[in-house]
Write a protein that holds these residues in place. Structure first.
Motif, short mmCIF file in Angstrom:
data_model
loop_
_atom_site.label_atom_id
_atom_site.label_comp_id
_atom_site.label_asym_id
_atom_site.label_seq_id
_atom_site.Cartn_x
_atom_site.Cartn_y
_atom_site.Cartn_z
N GLY A 156 0.56 -1.15 0.00
CA GLY A 156 0.05 0.11 0.47
C GLY A 156 0.60 0.98 -0.17
O GLY A 156 1.75 1.03 -0.17
N LEU A 157 -0.31 2.62 0.06
CA LEU A 157 0.89 3.69 0.42
C LEU A 157 0.71 3.80 2.22
O LEU A 157 0.39 3.86 2.86
CB LEU A 157 0.21 4.87 -0.19
CG LEU A 157 0.14 6.87 0.13
CD1 LEU A 157 1.54 6.79 -0.75
CD2 LEU A 157 -0.64 7.25 -0.83
N VAL A 158 2.09 4.13 1.97
CA VAL A 158 2.45 4.84 3.30
C VAL A 158 4.06 6.35 3.38
O VAL A 158 4.26 6.24 2.06
CB VAL A 158 4.05 3.32 4.45
CG1 VAL A 158 4.98 3.08 3.22
CG2 VAL A 158 3.73 3.87 5.70
N GLN A 159 3.62 6.65 5.06
CA GLN A 159 4.76 8.01 4.17
C GLN A 159 5.77 7.71 4.67
O GLN A 159 5.69 6.42 5.29
CB GLN A 159 4.05 8.51 5.28
CG GLN A 159 2.89 9.47 5.02
CD GLN A 159 2.36 10.93 5.73
OE1 GLN A 159 2.26 11.06 6.95
NE2 GLN A 159 1.06 11.52 5.83
N LEU A 176 4.57 -0.96 7.55
CA LEU A 176 4.09 -1.95 6.47
C LEU A 176 4.46 -3.40 6.84
O LEU A 176 6.04 -3.19 7.26
CB LEU A 176 3.69 -1.60 5.03
CG LEU A 176 3.30 -0.36 4.52
CD1 LEU A 176 3.96 -0.20 2.89
CD2 LEU A 176 2.16 -0.76 4.74
N ARG A 177 3.35 -4.55 7.25
CA ARG A 177 3.59 -5.90 7.23
C ARG A 177 3.36 -6.45 5.87
O ARG A 177 2.27 -6.76 5.74
CB ARG A 177 3.15 -5.98 8.28
CG ARG A 177 3.56 -7.84 8.79
CD ARG A 177 2.53 -7.79 10.35
NE ARG A 177 2.85 -9.15 10.46
CZ ARG A 177 2.69 -10.23 11.23
NH1 ARG A 177 1.17 -10.43 11.64
NH2 ARG A 177 3.22 -11.37 11.53
N THR A 229 10.10 2.70 -2.97
CA THR A 229 8.88 2.30 -3.59
C THR A 229 9.35 1.20 -4.67
O THR A 229 10.02 1.42 -5.49
CB THR A 229 8.43 3.45 -3.88
OG1 THR A 229 7.90 3.95 -3.11
CG2 THR A 229 7.54 2.98 -4.97
N ALA A 230 8.33 -0.11 -4.42
CA ALA A 230 8.98 -0.63 -5.08
C ALA A 230 7.35 -1.73 -5.24
O ALA A 230 6.87 -2.18 -5.09
CB ALA A 230 10.05 -1.78 -5.20
N THR A 249 4.31 1.96 -2.02
CA THR A 249 4.99 3.00 -2.26
C THR A 249 4.74 4.42 -1.03
O THR A 249 3.67 3.92 -0.18
CB THR A 249 3.96 3.36 -3.28
OG1 THR A 249 3.42 2.57 -4.29
CG2 THR A 249 3.77 5.12 -3.44
N VAL A 250 6.29 4.63 -0.69
CA VAL A 250 6.98 5.72 0.01
C VAL A 250 6.73 6.93 -0.54
O VAL A 250 7.55 7.44 -1.18
CB VAL A 250 7.38 4.57 0.85
CG1 VAL A 250 7.87 5.67 1.89
CG2 VAL A 250 7.69 3.41 0.96
#
Length: 124
Positions: free
Chosen positions: A10-13, A18-19, A90-91, A121-122
């Motif tokens: 997912g999208l994270v800042q 994330l797990r 991001t990958a 996505t970071v």
């Protein structure tokens, strides 16, 4: 047939966590190594982390101290806990497993399987 199904992307800042999870299913006798790889746009796929059935782990230098790989052998599942994420991480993240399938004659055969990938996505 064996399937690897990933989830948790997912999208994270930047700086977030994330797990990822990857569950293997099908005609599995046992699974040797399991691992996570990633591929950014325009770049080659690279190893992130891997773990043996006995729990021995190996990490890319860039993620040491921030990522943790673990597995639940009873569930044929591998996890990747990612902390302090960076935009350059991001990958598409892919799960990989070396699966042992027992033939009808009792002979073990080793197969290398990949999941379909999950986007991480970071970004702020």
């Amino acid at each position: 047939q064996v399937q690897l199904v990933e989830s948790g992307g997912g999208l994270v800042q930047p700086g977030g966590s994330l797990r990822l999870s990857c569950a293997a299913s099908g005609s599995i006798f046992t699974i040797n190594r399991m691992g996570w790889y990633r591929q950014a746009p325009g770049k080659q796929r690279e190893l992130v982390a891997k773990i043996t059935s006995g729990g021995t782990t190996n990490y890319a230098d860039s993620v040491k101290g921030r990522f943790t790989i673990s597995r639940d052998n009873a569930k044929n599942t591998v996890y990747l806990q990612m902390n302090s994420l960076k935009p350059e991480e991001t990958a598409v993240y892919y799960c990989n497993a070396e699966v042992v399938i027992m033939s009808g004659s009792g002979r073990p055969t080793y197969y290398d399987y990949w999941g379909q990938g999950t986007q991480v996505t970071v970004s702020s």
